[in-house]
Write a protein that holds these residues in place. Structure first.
Motif, mmCIF file in Angstrom:
data_model
loop_
_atom_site.group_PDB
_atom_site.id
_atom_site.type_symbol
_atom_site.label_atom_id
_atom_site.label_comp_id
_atom_site.label_asym_id
_atom_site.label_seq_id
_atom_site.Cartn_x
_atom_site.Cartn_y
_atom_site.Cartn_z
ATOM 1 N N ALA A 63 -6.870 -63.468 13.606
ATOM 2 C CA ALA A 63 -8.281 -63.273 13.242
ATOM 3 C C ALA A 63 -9.143 -64.415 13.773
ATOM 4 O O ALA A 63 -10.246 -64.179 14.294
ATOM 5 C CB ALA A 63 -8.422 -63.154 11.726
ATOM 6 N N GLN A 64 -8.657 -65.653 13.669
ATOM 7 C CA GLN A 64 -9.403 -66.797 14.204
ATOM 8 C C GLN A 64 -9.551 -66.691 15.714
ATOM 9 O O GLN A 64 -10.613 -66.959 16.266
ATOM 10 C CB GLN A 64 -8.709 -68.110 13.860
ATOM 11 C CG GLN A 64 -8.900 -68.571 12.442
ATOM 12 C CD GLN A 64 -8.182 -69.903 12.213
ATOM 13 O OE1 GLN A 64 -7.116 -70.169 12.761
ATOM 14 N NE2 GLN A 64 -8.778 -70.742 11.387
ATOM 15 N N ALA A 65 -8.479 -66.309 16.407
ATOM 16 C CA ALA A 65 -8.532 -66.174 17.867
ATOM 17 C C ALA A 65 -9.541 -65.097 18.259
ATOM 18 O O ALA A 65 -10.313 -65.282 19.215
ATOM 19 C CB ALA A 65 -7.145 -65.848 18.422
ATOM 20 N N LEU A 66 -9.540 -63.981 17.549
ATOM 21 C CA LEU A 66 -10.513 -62.914 17.818
ATOM 22 C C LEU A 66 -11.941 -63.424 17.654
ATOM 23 O O LEU A 66 -12.813 -63.140 18.479
ATOM 24 C CB LEU A 66 -10.285 -61.732 16.873
ATOM 25 C CG LEU A 66 -9.273 -60.700 17.297
ATOM 26 C CD1 LEU A 66 -8.889 -59.785 16.135
ATOM 27 C CD2 LEU A 66 -9.810 -59.866 18.447
ATOM 28 N N LYS A 67 -12.162 -64.172 16.590
ATOM 29 C CA LYS A 67 -13.499 -64.684 16.300
ATOM 30 C C LYS A 67 -13.949 -65.719 17.340
ATOM 31 O O LYS A 67 -15.083 -65.687 17.808
ATOM 32 C CB LYS A 67 -13.517 -65.306 14.905
ATOM 33 C CG LYS A 67 -14.856 -65.812 14.463
ATOM 34 C CD LYS A 67 -14.783 -66.373 13.055
ATOM 35 C CE LYS A 67 -16.129 -66.930 12.633
ATOM 36 N NZ LYS A 67 -16.072 -67.525 11.310
ATOM 37 N N VAL A 68 -13.051 -66.611 17.725
ATOM 38 C CA VAL A 68 -13.398 -67.707 18.631
ATOM 39 C C VAL A 68 -13.432 -67.269 20.093
ATOM 40 O O VAL A 68 -14.354 -67.601 20.835
ATOM 41 C CB VAL A 68 -12.415 -68.885 18.446
ATOM 42 C CG1 VAL A 68 -12.615 -69.959 19.500
ATOM 43 C CG2 VAL A 68 -12.547 -69.473 17.053
ATOM 44 N N GLU A 69 -12.417 -66.498 20.521
ATOM 45 C CA GLU A 69 -12.269 -66.175 21.940
ATOM 46 C C GLU A 69 -12.461 -64.694 22.291
ATOM 47 O O GLU A 69 -12.585 -64.359 23.452
ATOM 48 C CB GLU A 69 -10.888 -66.616 22.436
ATOM 49 C CG GLU A 69 -10.752 -68.124 22.528
ATOM 50 C CD GLU A 69 -11.674 -68.725 23.586
ATOM 51 O OE1 GLU A 69 -11.773 -68.186 24.698
ATOM 52 O OE2 GLU A 69 -12.285 -69.753 23.288
ATOM 53 N N GLY A 70 -12.392 -63.815 21.321
ATOM 54 C CA GLY A 70 -12.597 -62.397 21.595
ATOM 55 C C GLY A 70 -11.303 -61.604 21.657
ATOM 56 O O GLY A 70 -10.217 -62.116 21.406
ATOM 57 N N LYS A 71 -11.433 -60.330 22.020
ATOM 58 C CA LYS A 71 -10.300 -59.414 21.949
ATOM 59 C C LYS A 71 -9.488 -59.307 23.235
ATOM 60 O O LYS A 71 -8.388 -58.787 23.233
ATOM 61 C CB LYS A 71 -10.763 -58.021 21.531
ATOM 62 C CG LYS A 71 -11.645 -57.326 22.548
ATOM 63 C CD LYS A 71 -12.061 -55.950 22.056
ATOM 64 C CE LYS A 71 -12.920 -55.232 23.039
ATOM 65 N NZ LYS A 71 -12.235 -54.686 24.169
ATOM 66 N N ASP A 72 -9.980 -59.791 24.359
ATOM 67 C CA ASP A 72 -9.309 -59.609 25.645
ATOM 68 C C ASP A 72 -8.278 -60.706 25.932
ATOM 69 O O ASP A 72 -8.458 -61.536 26.822
ATOM 70 C CB ASP A 72 -10.335 -59.539 26.780
ATOM 71 C CG ASP A 72 -11.192 -58.293 26.685
ATOM 72 O OD1 ASP A 72 -10.668 -57.263 26.232
ATOM 73 O OD2 ASP A 72 -12.376 -58.364 27.048
ATOM 74 N N ALA A 73 -7.187 -60.684 25.188
ATOM 75 C CA ALA A 73 -6.112 -61.662 25.359
ATOM 76 C C ALA A 73 -5.204 -61.229 26.507
ATOM 77 O O ALA A 73 -5.108 -60.041 26.824
ATOM 78 C CB ALA A 73 -5.298 -61.771 24.084
ATOM 79 N N VAL A 74 -4.537 -62.197 27.138
ATOM 80 C CA VAL A 74 -3.555 -61.854 28.172
ATOM 81 C C VAL A 74 -2.127 -62.094 27.681
ATOM 82 O O VAL A 74 -1.187 -61.586 28.285
ATOM 83 C CB VAL A 74 -3.806 -62.591 29.509
ATOM 84 C CG1 VAL A 74 -5.132 -62.145 30.108
ATOM 85 C CG2 VAL A 74 -3.743 -64.086 29.367
ATOM 86 N N SER A 75 -1.980 -62.852 26.599
ATOM 87 C CA SER A 75 -0.662 -62.973 25.969
ATOM 88 C C SER A 75 -0.800 -63.537 24.564
ATOM 89 O O SER A 75 -1.776 -64.223 24.243
ATOM 90 C CB SER A 75 0.301 -63.850 26.786
ATOM 91 O OG SER A 75 0.072 -65.213 26.567
ATOM 92 N N VAL A 76 0.197 -63.214 23.759
ATOM 93 C CA VAL A 76 0.344 -63.786 22.422
ATOM 94 C C VAL A 76 1.761 -64.306 22.357
ATOM 95 O O VAL A 76 2.700 -63.606 22.747
ATOM 96 C CB VAL A 76 0.117 -62.731 21.307
ATOM 97 C CG1 VAL A 76 0.421 -63.319 19.938
ATOM 98 C CG2 VAL A 76 -1.297 -62.182 21.359
ATOM 99 N N ARG A 77 1.911 -65.532 21.878
ATOM 100 C CA ARG A 77 3.245 -66.132 21.731
ATOM 101 C C ARG A 77 3.391 -66.640 20.308
ATOM 102 O O ARG A 77 2.495 -67.302 19.787
ATOM 103 C CB ARG A 77 3.443 -67.281 22.691
ATOM 104 C CG ARG A 77 3.549 -66.837 24.133
ATOM 105 C CD ARG A 77 3.860 -68.004 24.992
ATOM 106 N NE ARG A 77 5.315 -68.155 25.013
ATOM 107 C CZ ARG A 77 6.018 -68.322 26.117
ATOM 108 N NH1 ARG A 77 5.406 -68.389 27.270
ATOM 109 N NH2 ARG A 77 7.317 -68.445 26.072
#
Length: 182
Positions: A63-77
């Motif tokens: 949720a924090q990552a979505l809020k700070v950087e948005g939904k277009d991720a290239v990977s989650v680890r």
């Protein structure tokens, strides 16, 4: 007078026997409590730290990552150390790493310049990633080898198929890799 030393010896012996019974009983009770508390990781052997495998930690980090950087991720680890969400900006040729863990409050955001012109990861919608599915994938992989000491879940897009793939790498007696597409 000879009977008195025998009586004292008997008292000392019975005191030691009583002490040993108390110590053994405490050891059994502690063993039962430890076994009851480790039921969440049933089937997982070794010294791997699974304390980050909680929905609260993962949901909050995503949720924090979505809020700070948005939904277009290239990977989650996700590993026993942290949760990292990676983003790529093709215009600036920069990779941004959103990292959170349980020993430092908040998050860290690192930015690195890409040195490879051919590096072009495919983004996916971070909001489609589910903490419960991540936990299940890791725990399943952890049960497939003995004496586990490390794990790493990586979610990204397969370059050949374009599908989001989940790869769990586990280090143990036999290091394994489990790939799936939930």
């Amino acid at each position: 007078m000879p009977p008195k030393p025998k009586a004292r010896a008997g008292v000392k012996l019975s005191s030691w026997v009583g002490f040993l019974i108390v110590v053994v009983s405490l050891a059994v009770v502690v063993g039962i409590i430890v076994a009851a508390n480790s039921g969440d990781d049933e089937g997982i052997s070794g010294d791997v730290d699974t304390s980050l495998l909680t929905e609260d930690f993962i949901d909050e980090g995503l949720a924090q990552a979505l809020k700070v950087e948005g939904k277009d991720a290239v990977s989650v680890r996700l590993s026993e150390y942290d949760l990292t969400v990676e983003y790529f900006d093709p215009n600036n040729r920069e990779t941004r790493y959103f990292e959170t863990n349980d020993y430092v409050e908040g998050y860290e955001l690192r930015v690195e310049k890409s040195h490879y012109d051919s590096y072009q990861p495919v983004p996916f919608d971070l909001s489609t990633i589910d903490a419960a599915t991540m936990i299940a994938a890791v725990k399943d992989a952890l049960t497939k080898t003995d004496d586990v000491y490390t794990y790493d879940l990586r979610i990204d897009v397969d370059r050949d198929t374009g599908d989001v793939q989940w790869v769990v790498s586990v280090g143990g007696d036999d290091s394994i890799q489990v790939t799936s597409a939930p």
